[in-house]
Motif scaffolding. Structure first.
Motif, mmCIF file in Angstrom:
data_model
loop_
_atom_site.group_PDB
_atom_site.id
_atom_site.type_symbol
_atom_site.label_atom_id
_atom_site.label_comp_id
_atom_site.label_asym_id
_atom_site.label_seq_id
_atom_site.Cartn_x
_atom_site.Cartn_y
_atom_site.Cartn_z
ATOM 1 N N VAL A 65 42.437 50.152 37.276
ATOM 2 C CA VAL A 65 43.883 49.877 37.282
ATOM 3 C C VAL A 65 44.163 48.541 37.959
ATOM 4 N N GLN A 66 43.506 48.276 39.080
ATOM 5 C CA GLN A 66 43.681 46.994 39.758
ATOM 6 C C GLN A 66 43.257 45.841 38.845
ATOM 7 N N SER A 67 42.169 46.013 38.145
ATOM 8 C CA SER A 67 41.667 44.975 37.241
ATOM 9 C C SER A 67 42.639 44.740 36.086
ATOM 10 N N LEU A 68 43.181 45.803 35.532
ATOM 11 C CA LEU A 68 44.147 45.669 34.440
ATOM 12 C C LEU A 68 45.429 44.980 34.922
ATOM 13 N N ASP A 107 30.058 35.395 39.647
ATOM 14 C CA ASP A 107 31.012 34.383 39.212
ATOM 15 C C ASP A 107 31.155 34.480 37.695
ATOM 16 N N ALA A 108 32.212 35.112 37.240
ATOM 17 C CA ALA A 108 32.478 35.272 35.809
ATOM 18 C C ALA A 108 33.988 35.360 35.625
ATOM 19 N N PRO A 109 34.468 35.107 34.404
ATOM 20 C CA PRO A 109 35.912 35.235 34.148
ATOM 21 C C PRO A 109 36.394 36.672 34.406
ATOM 22 N N ALA A 110 37.652 36.797 34.790
ATOM 23 C CA ALA A 110 38.218 38.116 35.129
ATOM 24 C C ALA A 110 38.115 39.108 33.978
ATOM 25 N N TRP A 111 38.265 38.637 32.732
ATOM 26 C CA TRP A 111 38.230 39.567 31.595
ATOM 27 C C TRP A 111 36.863 40.244 31.474
ATOM 28 N N VAL A 112 35.811 39.580 31.898
ATOM 29 C CA VAL A 112 34.469 40.175 31.836
ATOM 30 C C VAL A 112 34.420 41.418 32.720
ATOM 31 N N PHE A 113 35.006 41.314 33.912
ATOM 32 C CA PHE A 113 35.016 42.456 34.819
ATOM 33 C C PHE A 113 35.903 43.574 34.284
ATOM 34 N N THR A 114 37.055 43.223 33.713
ATOM 35 C CA THR A 114 37.950 44.242 33.167
ATOM 36 C C THR A 114 37.258 45.012 32.039
#
Length: 144
Positions: A65-68, A107-114
């Motif tokens: 949820v935090q990531s979204l 170190d990666a773009p936020a969308w990768v983690f989401t």
């Protein structure tokens, strides 16, 4: 010689503790899912413990949820605030921070983690279907 606890500023020590706890939570979630899958296939009864499974699911749900929402895990913010209070910057790190950070931060773009959190959450849900926790399992069998 000054004892170690007098040489470490309190906020920096607390930040290290938060970082270690954060690393242990990551290990609990990742290792817990792996053990749930292996243990479910091997018939280990403890992997069906509902408290264990609900705790895992709740932790991953909060992170997802935090990531979204475009935010980090609350522990990350807490640690950063403590580091700033200790006057630390990116290069002024302790041994614990250096090694735990290298294990859990990439170190990666936020969308990768989401996407990763979403896939992991789906895997957790599938594990609930394949190997339901005891509480849910009993209810499912009572309905039959």
């Amino acid at each position: 010689m000054t004892p170690w606890y007098e040489r470490v500023p309190a906020p920096a020590l607390l930040a290290d503790i938060v970082l270690v706890v954060h690393g242990l939570i990551v290990l609990f979630v990742l290792g817990g899912l792996l053990l749930t899958l292996v243990g479910g296939w091997r018939g280990w009864h403890w992997v069906r413990n509902s408290t264990f499974r609900l705790t895992q699911l709740a932790v991953v749900a909060v992170v997802l949820v935090q990531s979204l929402r475009g935010r980090y895990c609350p522990l990350t913010y807490w640690e950063v605030d403590l580091r700033r209070a200790a006057g630390q910057d990116g290069f002024d790190v302790s041994f614990i921070e250096y090694w735990v950070s290298n294990l859990i931060y990439y170190d990666a773009p936020a969308w990768v983690f989401t996407v990763g959190y979403s896939v992991f959450f789906c895997c957790m849900l599938l594990s609930w279907y394949w190997f339901p926790p005891r509480l849910l399992q009993r209810k499912r069998y009572k309905d039959k």
